[in-house]
Design a protein around this motif. Structure first.
Motif, PDB file in Angstrom:
ATOM      1  N   GLU A 181       0.788  -1.236   0.000  1.00  7.95           N
ATOM      2  CA  GLU A 181       0.000   0.000   0.000  1.00  7.95           C
ATOM      3  C   GLU A 181       0.819   1.284   0.000  1.00  7.95           C
ATOM      4  O   GLU A 181       0.335   2.323   0.474  1.00  7.95           O
ATOM      5  N   HIS A 237      -8.364  -3.574  -0.572  1.00  2.72           N
ATOM      6  CA  HIS A 237      -7.576  -3.627   0.671  1.00  2.72           C
ATOM      7  C   HIS A 237      -6.437  -2.597   0.630  1.00  2.72           C
ATOM      8  O   HIS A 237      -6.285  -1.798   1.551  1.00  2.72           O
ATOM      9  N   HIS A 278      -6.041   1.010   2.800  1.00  8.61           N
ATOM     10  CA  HIS A 278      -4.902   1.325   3.670  1.00  8.61           C
ATOM     11  C   HIS A 278      -4.556   2.815   3.623  1.00  8.61           C
ATOM     12  O   HIS A 278      -3.888   3.315   4.525  1.00  8.61           O
ATOM     13  N   GLU A 306      -3.782  -3.831   9.770  1.00  3.30           N
ATOM     14  CA  GLU A 306      -4.137  -4.988   8.963  1.00  3.30           C
ATOM     15  C   GLU A 306      -5.503  -5.585   9.311  1.00  3.30           C
ATOM     16  O   GLU A 306      -6.323  -5.815   8.431  1.00  3.30           O
ATOM     17  N   TYR A 322      -4.082 -10.711  10.646  1.00  7.94           N
ATOM     18  CA  TYR A 322      -4.983 -10.250   9.588  1.00  7.94           C
ATOM     19  C   TYR A 322      -6.428 -10.704   9.832  1.00  7.94           C
ATOM     20  O   TYR A 322      -7.323  -9.884  10.018  1.00  7.94           O
TER      21      TYR A 322
HETATM   22 ZN    ZN Z   1      -2.848  -4.888   4.497  1.00  5.28          ZN
END
Ligand code: ZN
Ligand code: B3K
Length: 884
Positions: A271, A304, A308, A327, A388
């Motif tokens: 990210e 995702h 971020h 996360e 996660y």
């Molecule tokens: Zn991530």
């Protein structure tokens, strides 16, 4: 390579950095063999730090070329430079500029951390500690700096130069064949979010106008010739940007958003601020090369990484112990996005399956750790399913407990209060407890204790008193380093179902706290044990517990088969309908496994086969849900449930017997279902994908039929497939069933996809996951295949990681050959790419659940790895923990 001598880093030792680096100016001159990096760092001493306190910068395999303070050379006596550290013994008392030049070689960087080359493209990966492989720095997430990056390279070879933030300037360098570009990122960020790219790449462009009317230029950079495969990724990006505005009120903040797809990448994607770098597996999609699952994954990973930007980049982690802060939260956000884009129930089932397959075993074995670990030796080993996926479950429970409004208020406060900061889980939770005026002290244990809580359920119905009493108790089994645990806050969403299949609204009297969930009620179990009595219940209801999987726990509930059958048909909660049928099938497969272990004849329960057939043909249900119900627990799922003296071969025999009995008994229904997707034009949407999933699931059962013509049927499906989903499904059925025609089909596939790397990975994977004994020699031969490139993480994962994690029968083979193959690969890979090696090694984590002969063989391989003197820190850490 970093040595294995690293000591443990502990959360309790955290101290802020003694110096700040408010500005970082990098000048990177890319050239094959040797890249020069000149860093000019503005440095300030932190308050409360004595003047003259030494400044220690992190490095990793660096060679220092030049060092200046405020433009002047530094006395040799005033600094010490080693490959992994630069110490200024007596820095100036006031703010100063430190200029340092390092020479690095991206071409020999096989770890794929720091600056490296992927098929010729220069790219970076800095999380967690890769920036220190580019220049000496305070390479820790709480040191935020504003970066300006100038990148220079030969124009003809490297026409595209990208950095973080917004483009500022670019041009030729007079009298040379080189050019440059300057990028400036106005948002202070930690070094792990730094990125640059230089290469000869094709590009696809689009724009996005934010809610407040700012126009953002979007671009996806890929290898030339792949531009036509970016539409889905671009569409997913735009939908993500809109969704974050609508659902969380969060807008994008730079003028550009760039994505670069590379083919050599250690994980899924990264990210980096304004410049996401992706494993091309999560960008490129075309119906002929990508499956429906690939399309869904691309959508989820694009989202995702984009999400971020706020949860990770604008607000980052104070230290790596807080990794779940970005996360877990961002996984929760991408799960919600996918649920909104697709079917919420199907997404929830898929997510829970994944959690149980990866996180539950992690949490039950030697690698168990809290969502927020307290100690690590190598941070790269903590990018785990626990951080996660369990991290996302914890955020989901927070939402369940606070309700949608309370949750949103807490999130809003978090963004308002901590924007621009590097913060902690405590600060995150404080926003929710303030916004919703609630105490989350006990809830915080979800971040602190490892292990999956077991919730034991007992229920009794008193017909005379018209009362139902439920007793729930919780416990966490002992784990290494955690002999006992405190009770946690467990939200149990539930329903009581009457004869008509409808939820009943009981009166109740209880000491238990309860909150209203969106569907039915939520009981809160926050003590070791609690009872609740429901009154006014005229007939024994059927209990539906843990609806939507409202907490990441194991239910220990001996629910009678009759009730489970009822739930599988009537529960208003789609997740629990699925769970009920899975529980029934699991019980049956465990029973059959017990018989197989004793060599007894296996006779699958016909009523259960008929129940599955009922689901198969129930047109009132979405095809995708039916496909999920027919996706029976795998060998790994059953091994996890059996949990001791596991014999994967016996589980496999039980499964095969059950599945072929299903194929024999319901051949016609399966044949009909397998044709559902025929003659439908391809579209990647969830509905069409659901139909393909069900048809291909049916085909996989048919492949086990002993009816004449079965092999021809599957082969014909392979030949007539019009998209990758159907093609790979037919190929898998052929190869896993050892059907006549599989060799031809494999050859045809190879012929077609030899130059299409991502599709070729699937060719390796299909063969690596074939469970038959005969498949093993073929797998060994593939390790020598000219197209097997063990330096490419995707290819290595396709052949070896998938063997270790999705072919338990061959991995845990009684000869020990499967364990040996994986251990050999770990040792070989560790020399070049420790992160990939240690990740592969985690496939041994559940070795103690095997029956004693197999466990001894696994232990032997772990000891062999452990006895290797030259292990990386990554692999040493995993092998030590596996053996503890
Ligand atoms: Zn991530
Ligand atoms: N943050 C990265 C993962 C980095 C892994 C470093 N070993 C991708 C992600 O979670 O979005």
């Amino acid at each position: 390579m970093r040595s294995d001598t690293a000591v443990a880093i502990r959360l309790e030792d955290y101290a802020p950095a003694p110096y700040r680096i408010p500005e970082t100016h990098l000048d990177v001159s890319l050239a094959p063999g040797a890249t020069l990096v000149t860093a000019m760092l503005k440095i300030e001493r932190a308050e409360n730090i004595a003047a003259g306190t030494p400044l220690e910068l992190d490095g990793d395999e660096l060679a220092l070329d030049t060092l200046l303070i405020d433009g002047q050379p530094v006395d040799a006596g005033n600094f010490t430079a080693t490959p992994d550290k630069l110490v200024l013994h007596t820095p100036p008392a006031g703010p100063f500029e430190l200029t340092l030049r390092t020479k690095i070689n991206p071409d020999t960087n096989t770890q794929l951390m720091g600056l490296y080359r992927s098929s010729g493209t220069y790219c970076t990966q800095c999380e967690a500690e890769g920036f220190r492989r580019i220049t000496y720095f305070l390479d820790r997430p709480d040191v935020l700096s504003v970066y300006t990056t100038r990148i220079e390279a030969q124009k003809a070879d490297v026409p595209v130069l990208l950095g973080n933030g917004n483009p500022v300037e670019s041009g030729y360098i007079e009298g040379t064949d080189r050019h440059y570009a300057v990028w400036h990122d106005p948002f202070p960020k930690p070094s792990y979010l730094f990125a640059l790219v230089g290469g000869d790449l094709g590009v696809v462009r689009d724009t996005f106008t934010t809610a407040s009317g700012r126009k953002v230029d979007l671009a996806i950079y890929v290898e030339h010739g792949r531009e036509g495969w970016c539409d889905w990724a671009m569409d997913s990006l735009k939908r993500s940007m809109r969704w974050d505005e609508e659902v969380f009120g969060l807008e994008y903040d730079l003028d550009v958003f760039n994505i670069v797809a590379v083919s050599y990448f250690n994980m899924g994607a990264m990210e980096n601020k304004g410049l996401n770098i992706f494993n091309d597996k999560y960008v490129l999609a075309d119906p002929q090369t990508a499956t429906d699952q690939d399309y869904a994954n691309i959508e989820a990973v694009i989202a995702h990484e984009y999400f971020h930007n706020w949860t990770g980049n604008r607000i980052t982690c104070r230290d790596w112990f807080q990794l779940c802060l970005k996360e877990g939260l961002t996984v929760f956000r991408d799960q919600e996005f996918s649920s909104d884009m697709r079917s919420r129930a199907v997404k929830r089932i898929a997510d829970v399956r994944l959690l149980k397959a990866h996180q539950f075993p992690e949490d039950a074995g030697p690698l168990a750790h809290p969502v927020r670990p307290r100690t690590y030796r190598e941070i790269n080993n903590f990018y785990t399913a626990t951080v996660y996926e369990k991290g996302a479950e914890v955020v989901r429970m927070l939402k369940t407990l606070l309700g949608a409004d309370g949750f949103r208020k807490g999130m809003d406060l978090y963004f308002k209060r901590h924007d621009g900061e590097a913060t902690t889980i405590e600060a995150f939770l404080a926003c929710f407890s303030e916004a919703a005026e609630t105490d989350l002290g006990q809830f915080a244990l979800w971040y602190e204790q490892a292990g999956t809580p077991v919730v034991k359920v007992e229920s009794s119905y008193d017909a005379d008193a018209r009362e139902l009493t439920l007793t729930l108790s919780q416990s966490i089994p002992p784990l290494p380093g955690q002999p006992s645990a405190e009770p946690q806050v467990i939200p149990v969403r539930f329903g009581l179902i009457g004869e008509d299949g409808k939820d009943i609204e009981p009166g109740h009297s209880s000491s238990t706290r309860q909150v209203d969930g969106p569907s039915g009620d939520v009981l809160i179990l926050d003590e070791a044990s609690t009872s609740i009595t429901f009154s006014g219940i005229s007939k024994r209801p059927v209990l539906s517990l843990l609806r939507g999987f409202s907490a990441p726990v194991r239910l220990d509930f001996d629910q009678i088969a009759e009730d489970l059958l009822f739930l599988a048909r009537h529960d208003s909660d789609a997740f629990n309908r699925w769970q009920a049928s899975q529980t029934l099938v699991t019980r049956e497969l465990v029973r059959l496994t017990g018989l197989a272990n004793h060599g007894t004849k296996l006779e699958p329960d016909a009523a259960l086969l008929d129940m599955l057939a009922g689901i198969l043909s129930d047109e009132t249900l979405d095809a995708a849900l039916r496909a999920q119900a027919l996706d029976l627990p795998g060998v790994g799922d059953l091994a996890r449930d059996i949990a001791k003296d596991v014999n994967p071969q016996a589980i496999h025999t039980a499964r095969q017997t059950f599945r072929s009995a299903f194929a024999a008994r319901h051949h016609t229904a399966l044949t009909d279902a397998s044709q559902m997707s025929q003659d439908k034009p391809f579209s990647p949407d969830a509905e069409a994908a659901g139909i393909r999933a069900l048809a291909n699931r049916a085909l996989s059962f048919l492949g086990l039929s002993d009816k004449p013509g079965t092999s021809d049927l599957v082969r014909q499906r392979y030949d007539t497939a019009t998209n990758m989903t159907d093609r790979i499904a037919a190929l898998t059925t052929l190869v896993h069933g050892q059907h006549a025609g599989m060799d031809d089909a494999l050859a045809a596939y190879l012929d077609r996809y030899r130059d299409t790397s991502l599709a070729l990975d699937k060719w390796f994977m299909v063969q690596a996951t074939a469970p038959a004994d005969e498949a093993f020699d073929r797998i060994m031969a593939l390790t020598k295949h000219s197209l097997f490139d063990r330096t490419n993480p995707n290819r290595l994962r396709a052949l070896v990681q998938s063997f270790a994690s999705a072919n338990l029968v061959q991995f845990a083979h009684e000869s020990g050959r499967g364990f040996r193959f994986v251990a050999d690969t770990v040792l070989e890979t560790d020399k070049n790419n420790p992160q990939i090696a240690s990740r592969l090694l985690t496939s041994f984590r559940s070795w103690r659940i095997f029956e004693s002969g197999l466990a001894a063989l696994a232990n032997q391989e772990l000891l062999r790895i452990s006895s290797e003197a030259q292990l990386s820190r990554d692999t040493r850490d995993i092998v030590d923990r596996c053996l503890q």
